[in-house]
Design a protein around this motif. Structure first.
Motif, PDB file in Angstrom:
ATOM      1  N   GLN A 173      -7.397 -24.759 -12.653  1.00  0.00           N
ATOM      2  CA  GLN A 173      -8.758 -24.597 -12.142  1.00  0.00           C
ATOM      3  C   GLN A 173      -8.759 -23.815 -10.832  1.00  0.00           C
ATOM      4  O   GLN A 173      -9.613 -22.957 -10.596  1.00  0.00           O
ATOM      5  CB  GLN A 173      -9.407 -25.963 -11.940  1.00  0.00           C
ATOM      6  N   PHE A 174      -7.789 -24.109  -9.974  1.00  0.00           N
ATOM      7  CA  PHE A 174      -7.694 -23.386  -8.702  1.00  0.00           C
ATOM      8  C   PHE A 174      -7.448 -21.901  -8.942  1.00  0.00           C
ATOM      9  O   PHE A 174      -8.025 -21.044  -8.257  1.00  0.00           O
ATOM     10  CB  PHE A 174      -6.569 -23.982  -7.859  1.00  0.00           C
ATOM     11  N   ARG A 175      -6.604 -21.568  -9.912  1.00  0.00           N
ATOM     12  CA  ARG A 175      -6.352 -20.160 -10.235  1.00  0.00           C
ATOM     13  C   ARG A 175      -7.626 -19.478 -10.701  1.00  0.00           C
ATOM     14  O   ARG A 175      -7.872 -18.310 -10.384  1.00  0.00           O
ATOM     15  CB  ARG A 175      -5.276 -20.049 -11.316  1.00  0.00           C
ATOM     16  N   ALA A 179      -9.482 -16.334  -8.750  1.00  0.00           N
ATOM     17  CA  ALA A 179      -9.809 -15.069  -9.414  1.00  0.00           C
ATOM     18  C   ALA A 179     -11.205 -14.569  -9.055  1.00  0.00           C
ATOM     19  O   ALA A 179     -11.481 -13.366  -9.178  1.00  0.00           O
ATOM     20  CB  ALA A 179      -9.686 -15.232 -10.927  1.00  0.00           C
ATOM     21  N   THR A 180     -12.084 -15.462  -8.609  1.00  0.00           N
ATOM     22  CA  THR A 180     -13.431 -15.032  -8.217  1.00  0.00           C
ATOM     23  C   THR A 180     -13.445 -14.346  -6.864  1.00  0.00           C
ATOM     24  O   THR A 180     -14.369 -13.598  -6.558  1.00  0.00           O
ATOM     25  CB  THR A 180     -14.413 -16.223  -8.201  1.00  0.00           C
ATOM     26  N   VAL A 181     -12.434 -14.610  -6.015  1.00  0.00           N
ATOM     27  CA  VAL A 181     -12.340 -13.950  -4.703  1.00  0.00           C
ATOM     28  C   VAL A 181     -10.877 -13.549  -4.473  1.00  0.00           C
ATOM     29  O   VAL A 181     -10.223 -14.052  -3.568  1.00  0.00           O
ATOM     30  CB  VAL A 181     -12.846 -14.873  -3.567  1.00  0.00           C
ATOM     31  N   MET A 187      -7.967 -17.766   1.165  1.00  0.00           N
ATOM     32  CA  MET A 187      -7.409 -18.235  -0.109  1.00  0.00           C
ATOM     33  C   MET A 187      -5.966 -17.759  -0.273  1.00  0.00           C
ATOM     34  O   MET A 187      -5.069 -18.527  -0.663  1.00  0.00           O
ATOM     35  CB  MET A 187      -8.266 -17.733  -1.269  1.00  0.00           C
ATOM     36  N   LEU A 188      -5.731 -16.497   0.027  1.00  0.00           N
ATOM     37  CA  LEU A 188      -4.385 -15.946  -0.129  1.00  0.00           C
ATOM     38  C   LEU A 188      -3.404 -16.598   0.836  1.00  0.00           C
ATOM     39  O   LEU A 188      -2.238 -16.817   0.490  1.00  0.00           O
ATOM     40  CB  LEU A 188      -4.427 -14.430   0.086  1.00  0.00           C
ATOM     41  N   ALA A 189      -3.868 -16.911   2.044  1.00  0.00           N
ATOM     42  CA  ALA A 189      -2.996 -17.583   3.012  1.00  0.00           C
ATOM     43  C   ALA A 189      -2.594 -18.964   2.508  1.00  0.00           C
ATOM     44  O   ALA A 189      -1.428 -19.383   2.660  1.00  0.00           O
ATOM     45  CB  ALA A 189      -3.690 -17.683   4.359  1.00  0.00           C
ATOM     46  N   LEU A 190      -3.545 -19.686   1.908  1.00  0.00           N
ATOM     47  CA  LEU A 190      -3.221 -20.997   1.352  1.00  0.00           C
ATOM     48  C   LEU A 190      -2.212 -20.865   0.219  1.00  0.00           C
ATOM     49  O   LEU A 190      -1.253 -21.652   0.126  1.00  0.00           O
ATOM     50  CB  LEU A 190      -4.498 -21.677   0.851  1.00  0.00           C
TER      51      LEU A 190
END
Length: 251
Positions: A173-175, A179-181, A187-190
């Protein structure tokens, strides 16, 4: 535009902005050069922007100015509407506030653990039942993140009897949300941090996903050791800002 920016600039003191106090000032608030310096933008460009000149400014510029002026979510949205005639990007505010009515709704669900999370899965609000399960109130803000709890909190992992089955579903679900942002820096840092902290996260993230999707935990032991089973419902709190309320129902 000019009145909006000037009003918020004059509301702030140097101390509010983390600057040293310089004693009495003839005019209230921050100076333009101070706002520009805090935001990391050019003084001339900011001055023209505040004067309402016909210039084009980027999303990044607006977000930096909003942060320097300590605008809340609604004020940041108003700034974007004035400058771009549309709301800010959905990922602009990573720690949005919720209305008192939404908090009241959470609290009224006393028998059901419930929390509100943003697109990054940061938990921004919760009720007492959710706090009893996850201890949100005792955690640092950056630790109140469901992905971080699932993949980087050994104490919580020991309380999840079906972790190997559930973690991939939550990651799936997180993936989807990522994909929406796909270019969102937060998000990328996390993702990069969790890849470092968790070999399982790193491996499952790069593998094609075959897991079903889940936003909540289905089985968890409470602090006393009793295993609890849950089903979940997801309610949209703010569609634009991707705020969702996850409500846990005992099975």
């Amino acid at each position: 535009m000019s009145n909006f920016l000037m009003r918020h600039r004059k509301k702030l003191t140097p101390v509010d902005a983390g600057l040293p106090s310089t004693g009495h000032r003839r005019t209230p608030g921050l100076r333009r050069e101070e706002v520009a310096a805090i935001a990391g933008v050019g003084l001339t460009w900011y001055t023209w922007f505040e004067q309402g000149r016909d210039i084009q400014v980027s999303e990044s510029f607006l977000l930096k100015v909003a942060k320097a002026l300590k605008l809340d979510d609604a004020e940041c949205g108003h700034l974007f509407l004035l400058a771009h005639r549309r709301p800010p990007p959905a990922e602009a505010q990573q720690w949005p506030s919720i209305s008192p009515l939404i908090q009241s709704l959470l609290d009224e669900l006393a028998a059901r653990p419930a929390y509100v999370a943003n697109l990054r899965w940061d938990v921004v609000a919760w009720n007492a039942s959710a706090n009893a399960l996850f201890g949100f109130a005792d955690r640092e803000r950056r630790e109140r993140n469901i992905m971080r709890l699932i993949f980087a909190d050994p104490a919580l992992r020991r309380r999840l009897p079906d972790w190997r089955d559930e973690a991939p579903k939550l990651l799936a679900q997180f993936r989807y949300d990522l994909a929406t942002v796909p270019d969102d820096p937060a998000m990328l840092a996390l993702v990069e941090e969790l890849k470092t902290l968790s070999p399982d996260f790193r491996r499952w993230l790069r593998e094609p996903s075959t897991a079903s999707y889940a936003r909540g935990i289905a089985a968890i032991r409470d602090p006393g050791g009793t295993q609890l089973g849950f089903a979940h419902e997801v309610l949209t709190v703010d569609e634009y800002r991707h705020l969702k309320m996850i409500v846990y129902f005992r099975q």
